[in-house]
Scaffold this active site. Structure first.
Site, PDB file in Angstrom:
ATOM      1  NE  ARG A  16      -2.665  -1.621   3.266  1.00  0.00           N
ATOM      2  CZ  ARG A  16      -3.214  -1.618   4.478  1.00  0.00           C
ATOM      3  NH1 ARG A  16      -4.234  -0.802   4.726  1.00  0.00           N
ATOM      4  NH2 ARG A  16      -2.745  -2.394   5.439  1.00  0.00           N
ATOM      5  CG  ASP A 103       4.590  -1.278  10.507  1.00  0.00           C
ATOM      6  OD1 ASP A 103       4.645  -1.688  11.692  1.00  0.00           O
ATOM      7  OD2 ASP A 103       3.646  -1.531   9.737  1.00  0.00           O
ATOM      8  CB  SER A 405      39.670  37.783  -4.721  1.00  0.00           C
ATOM      9  OG  SER A 405      39.277  38.364  -3.507  1.00  0.00           O
TER      10      SER A 405
END
Length: 450
Positions: A16, A103, A405
């Site tokens: 399901r 579960d 940078s």
């Protein structure tokens, strides 16, 4: 001497759920349901926790590589699962067994201990609940309060079993293996599903005058199982809300608590601050005084005292030191480690990299397989080129080094203490302590054309 063990039934397909994954691997708050069941049992049974696996067993085995597994190659029902496990349990010297479904993610250590206390002394015991909607749960049959048996919902006949009381089997059992060894061979699959039900042992035990006890747990939803996506969603919300309430009660500050999702496997200390929406998953630990802003995802990470995780940051298997700043929009991948008071700013990614105390990488950089010394500054656009297509290599940046940078550091390479790398450089050779490295083409100015 008695030896207790626990058995988790985790072999079902879960048709399901409409998923290729085994049902027990469906996730709630970022963790498989099976992980919560196992976490509730291990404090009680230590290493004596077994799992029966069947449908796509290799997936369960991969998710829980240290688990003690029993393989049910044919899924012929819960009674058949117990049949497969019994020889191994007996060989291990087990005398009593707790059986639970894989579960039931709301199962807790406290609930397990309470059930065992009530079940003590019985040859067989099982938990019962009174849900608002009995659904497909097995019906408990009693006469003048005495348990007569459990009948699966599809097999229940009011003319034969009497009117339904609303009491149903919750799927948690306490079994004497001596009794089970006698009764189990007498199970049959003469029912509408053609399966062997563990519930049928109860009726057999009553007929043989074993001590059977139905432990009434009222309307406790902690024993409810998950059989559909709708139930999975509802269970997840129940667990989320319960966890949020516990955190608030303990002294954790939650902003927009309905949007804060914290795994029960995580640990958040009183005095920490979380702002929703955010997700705290796995075995994460957040210390007192630390804060996590909105739109962050933190998994299996440690955030120490006073650290600040700013908005839209993602952390996975990372370590953040005291007073460190992360983000906004930062990503710390597995192996990232920030020492105290270090900074990782916007659009910076770290992987297997250690940032020393007070070091900063504030803008637009990737640092992988690197060690950055205390007080170093990493300029915007810096990249450690750690992968040559076959192997990964280390980059080492010394204390108080300054990386200009838009620099590419081609590993393996080292930049020494107090060294400086000029902006726009591609560094392929080591830069010694206190020196400057620069590697870029000479600028050339030409007349501008029309």
């Amino acid at each position: 001497m008695p030896k207790n063990a626990a058995l988790i039934l985790a072999a079902g397909k879960g048709t399901r759920m409409h998923s290729d994954r085994p049902k027990v691997l469906q996730t709630i708050l970022g963790e498989p349901m099976l992980a919560y069941v196992r976490a509730a049992l291990r404090p009680v049974f230590a290493e004596d926790v077994w799992m029966v696996v069947g449908h796509r067993a290799q997936m369960v085995e991969a998710a829980f590589p240290d688990a003690r597994l029993v393989f049910q190659t044919e899924q012929l029902g819960t009674g058949h699962a117990l049949m497969q496990a019994l020889p191994g349990l007996a060989e291990a010297g087990c005398t009593h067994l707790l059986v639970v479904n894989g579960d039931a993610p709301l199962l807790s250590e406290a609930l397990v201990r309470d059930f065992l206390a009530e079940a003590g002394g019985a040859d067989l015991a099982f938990a019962t609940i009174l849900p608002d909607n009995p659904g497909a749960y097995g019906r408990v049959v009693r006469k003048q309060g005495r348990v007569l048996g459990i009948v699966e919902a599809k097999d229940y006949d009011p003319a034969r079993h009497g009117p339904e009381s609303g009491e149903v089997n919750a799927g948690m059992y306490w079994l004497s293996l001596a009794a089970v060894e006698t009764l189990l061979p007498r199970l049959n699959n003469d029912n509408k599903s053609g399966e062997y039900y563990i519930t049928d042992i109860i009726g057999l035990a009553v007929a043989e005058n074993y001590t059977v006890r139905g432990v009434e747990c009222g309307r406790d939803d902690s024993l409810l199982g998950v059989n559909s996506p709708l139930e999975l969603s509802r269970m997840e919300e129940m667990l989320r809300a319960r966890t949020a309430e516990q955190l608030l009660a303990s002294g954790v500050i939650l902003h927009a608590p309905d949007l804060v999702r914290v795994s029960p496997l995580a640990r958040v200390e009183p005095g920490a601050e979380l702002s929703g929406p955010c997700e705290i998953c796995g075995r994460t630990e957040i210390r007192r005084g630390a804060s996590v802003a909105s739109h962050c995802v933190v998994r299996d990470s440690l955030i120490r005292e006073g650290a600040e995780i700013r908005a839209f940051s993602h952390l996975e298997d990372a370590r953040v030191g005291e007073g460190a700043l992360v983000g906004p929009f930062a990503r710390l991948r597995p192996g990232a480690e920030l020492e105290a008071d270090s900074h990782v700013g916007n659009f910076v990614e770290l992987k297997k990299t250690r940032l020393g105390k007070g070091a900063k990488a504030n803008h637009l950089s990737y640092l992988g397989d690197a060690r950055v010394g205390a007080g170093a500054n990493i300029g915007a656009g810096t990249i450690t080129c750690n992968y040559d297509g076959k192997h990964k290599y280390q980059t080492n940046i010394g204390e108080k080094a300054f990386i200009g940078s838009n620099t590419a550091l081609v590993a393996p390479v080292s930049v020494g203490d107090n060294a400086l790398v000029g902006a726009g450089s591609v560094i392929t050779k080591d830069v010694p302590d206190g020196e400057m490295g620069i590697a870029r083409g000479r600028q050339k100015n030409l007349p501008r054309r029309g």
